[in-house]
Design a protein around this motif. Structure first.
Motif, short mmCIF file in Angstrom:
data_model
loop_
_atom_site.label_atom_id
_atom_site.label_comp_id
_atom_site.label_asym_id
_atom_site.label_seq_id
_atom_site.Cartn_x
_atom_site.Cartn_y
_atom_site.Cartn_z
N TYR A 1 0.85 -1.20 0.00
CA TYR A 1 0.00 0.00 0.00
C TYR A 1 0.87 1.24 0.00
O TYR A 1 1.97 1.24 0.56
CB TYR A 1 -0.91 0.04 1.24
CG TYR A 1 -2.09 -0.88 1.11
CD1 TYR A 1 -3.29 -0.43 0.56
CD2 TYR A 1 -1.99 -2.20 1.51
CE1 TYR A 1 -4.36 -1.29 0.41
CE2 TYR A 1 -3.05 -3.07 1.36
CZ TYR A 1 -4.23 -2.61 0.81
OH TYR A 1 -5.29 -3.46 0.65
N MET B 1 -0.56 -1.71 6.44
CA MET B 1 -1.94 -1.88 5.99
C MET B 1 -2.25 -3.26 5.44
O MET B 1 -3.41 -3.60 5.24
CB MET B 1 -2.26 -0.86 4.90
CG MET B 1 -2.65 0.47 5.47
SD MET B 1 -3.77 1.40 4.39
CE MET B 1 -5.23 0.38 4.29
N ALA B 2 -1.23 -4.05 5.15
CA ALA B 2 -1.48 -5.35 4.52
C ALA B 2 -2.27 -6.25 5.45
O ALA B 2 -2.10 -6.22 6.67
CB ALA B 2 -0.16 -6.02 4.15
N SER B 3 -3.12 -7.06 4.88
CA SER B 3 -3.85 -8.06 5.66
C SER B 3 -3.15 -9.41 5.49
O SER B 3 -2.35 -9.58 4.57
CB SER B 3 -5.29 -8.16 5.18
OG SER B 3 -5.33 -8.74 3.89
N PRO B 4 -3.43 -10.36 6.38
CA PRO B 4 -2.74 -11.66 6.28
C PRO B 4 -2.91 -12.34 4.93
O PRO B 4 -1.98 -12.96 4.44
CB PRO B 4 -3.38 -12.49 7.40
CG PRO B 4 -3.81 -11.48 8.40
CD PRO B 4 -4.25 -10.28 7.59
N GLU C 1 -3.22 -10.84 2.04
CA GLU C 1 -2.36 -10.12 1.10
C GLU C 1 -0.90 -10.51 1.32
O GLU C 1 -0.13 -10.65 0.37
CB GLU C 1 -2.54 -8.60 1.25
CG GLU C 1 -3.89 -8.14 0.71
CD GLU C 1 -4.23 -6.70 1.10
OE1 GLU C 1 -4.83 -6.01 0.26
OE2 GLU C 1 -3.91 -6.27 2.23
#
Lengths: 301, 301
Positions: free
Chosen positions: A148, A183-186, A188
């Protein structure tokens, strides 16, 4: 489903460079040296020591030469960040043989950070990598805003992979792929790192997470499942991104090492020694320490 | 490996009961009602409202009857904790039709908590469950110290599963399986929840994590991979375990909902309304709010 997790992972300590460069007050060089020495004694094998950034931009790093001459040792891979050509000229005059270079995937981020597009940065960085590899240096390529950008939002995986490929083509030994604003989710994390692992099976791929939204350890767990066995962390969770409101720092070395040890994954890092290193730097920090392990185990808390 | 994650999960809000019972200062009943009403309006479908614990032990819950009469509604499953026979007698006099009971796997924890062994607790609780099921109640069984006990250390999975089986045999609808002191690692989460999911395929199994060691969201991610689709969370991360030094609270509703939404998993919860609920309770709390989402999004921070 059976989880196939590694038995051993490598921790790359980035506190002395990535962490401290965000600290407002200048920390005395002797304190930094004590901090770094204790971190080295904890069993950490790789470390970003300091940066040859311009002292005008980052006064905190103005003692880089002193740090290098006091802290280089043979047991640890000591990495110095060289943000530009000037930094490269300076590193050649030192005994340090491992460097980090730094480019953001996002043009917008890159422009605000170093006043260049990503492509223009790469035009300067890639020849530098080729030259340094020719001289036998270890080259770590740090890819920021890999997930991001605070200005542009979501970054396409293809853009990050393309930039990584350019670094590999130039001879970089390591890709440190960063979720700069946390900001990354698991999923991603799992998705991008699975693709990078598949694309570059013979290179070091390192995951660099921030804990801004409390997803740091979840992202590390997802990256482990994607086959990643190298993680950038920062003692005390030092660091952060100056461009993101309320951003906390990098994932804390001690929280990551603790989780990994509880999962039966070896890091070779002695947590008591990490706590003692943090005790040294703590009185000089401008922000409270957010790491859970330190809060639970420090005698001074 | 492909991750097969659910499209939708259920959040059980435990802030008004599990969260607030650890707050030192009595929070005015009108504030609690405002807090609960806003949480209900956020889209949360299930909630622990209050507890019929003795007001001598937990003065914070002395207004349980008022909370029930003001906050019961038809859209939300409103659960009241009944810790003993007296609580059961009291619930029968209210229109509430969903209860929670509570037993620790660890004898040591149970003895210090309610002065009874686990077996003695079960002798009282199981007949109560049978009686309540006969009257049509929804029964949630909360299993504390399911992973670790602050006195005994690691709990054997077999012991937790055995206790769960006793609850299921008595007719419990839901097992809320708790890492009471926030010590479980993601692979312990995955392992126990995989076994519970396999053993009780037709029952509601809920994962209850604390963020004491920053592993809360990683544990939720691992539980999702184990097939769990129900999670206990607490607005603002309220709560904590009085028996663990430096323990922070339950995983924060807003941090969990945010992560899930970023993973494309639906919860039906409106995060802005959760923030507005926290704004109401915040001036009455004795501890700073540790949730990342609230820090980043609250207008009053």
């Amino acid at each position: 489903m059976t989880l196939l997790l590694p038995k051993k992972v490598t921790i790359i300590e980035v506190g002395p460079r990535d962490g401290l460069q965000n600290e407002k007050n200048f920390i005395p060089t002797a304190v930094k040296i004590d901090f770094i020495t204790r971190l080295q004694e904890s069993g950490l094998q790789e470390m970003e020591l300091t940066s040859f950034v311009s002292p005008k931009w980052v006064p905190q790093m103005s003692d880089a030469t002193d740090i290098i001459s006091s802290c280089l040792n043979m047991k640890t891979r000591n990495i110095v960040l060289i943000p530009n050509r000037k930094g490269m000229e300076r590193i050649l005059l030192t005994p340090c043989r491992a460097v980090a270079v730094f480019v953001g995937v996002s043009d917008e981020f890159n422009k605000r950070n170093i006043n260049k597009t990503t492509a223009d940065s790469m035009k300067e960085v890639l020849p530098a990598i080729i030259a340094l590899k020719g001289k036998g240096y270890f080259v770590r390529a740090c890819i920021s805003t890999a997930f991001y950008c605070p200005y542009k939002g979501k970054i396409a995986e293809a853009d990050t992979i393309k930039l990584c490929q350019q670094f590999i083509n130039a001879g970089a030994d390591e890709l440190s792929v960063a979720d700069t604003i946390g900001m990354a989710s698991p999923n991603e994390s799992f998705s991008l790192f699975s693709k990078l692992r598949e694309r570059f099976p013979h290179h070091m791929i390192t995951a660099h997470f921030h804990d801004t939204r409390k997803m740091g350890l979840a992202n590390i767990y997802a990256a482990l499942e994607a086959g990643i066995i190298r993680f950038d962390t920062s003692a005390a969770g030092l660091g952060g991104c100056p461009f993101a409101k309320g951003a906390t720092g990098n994932v804390a070395t001690e929280d990551v090492v603790y989780m990994l040890s509880r999962m039966g994954i070896e890091t070779g890092v002695d947590l008591e020694k990490i706590v003692s290193a943090i005790d040294v730097i703590r009185p000089h920090l401008s922000r409270p320490i957010e790491s859970a392990f330190y809060r639970l185990h420090s005698s001074t808390e």
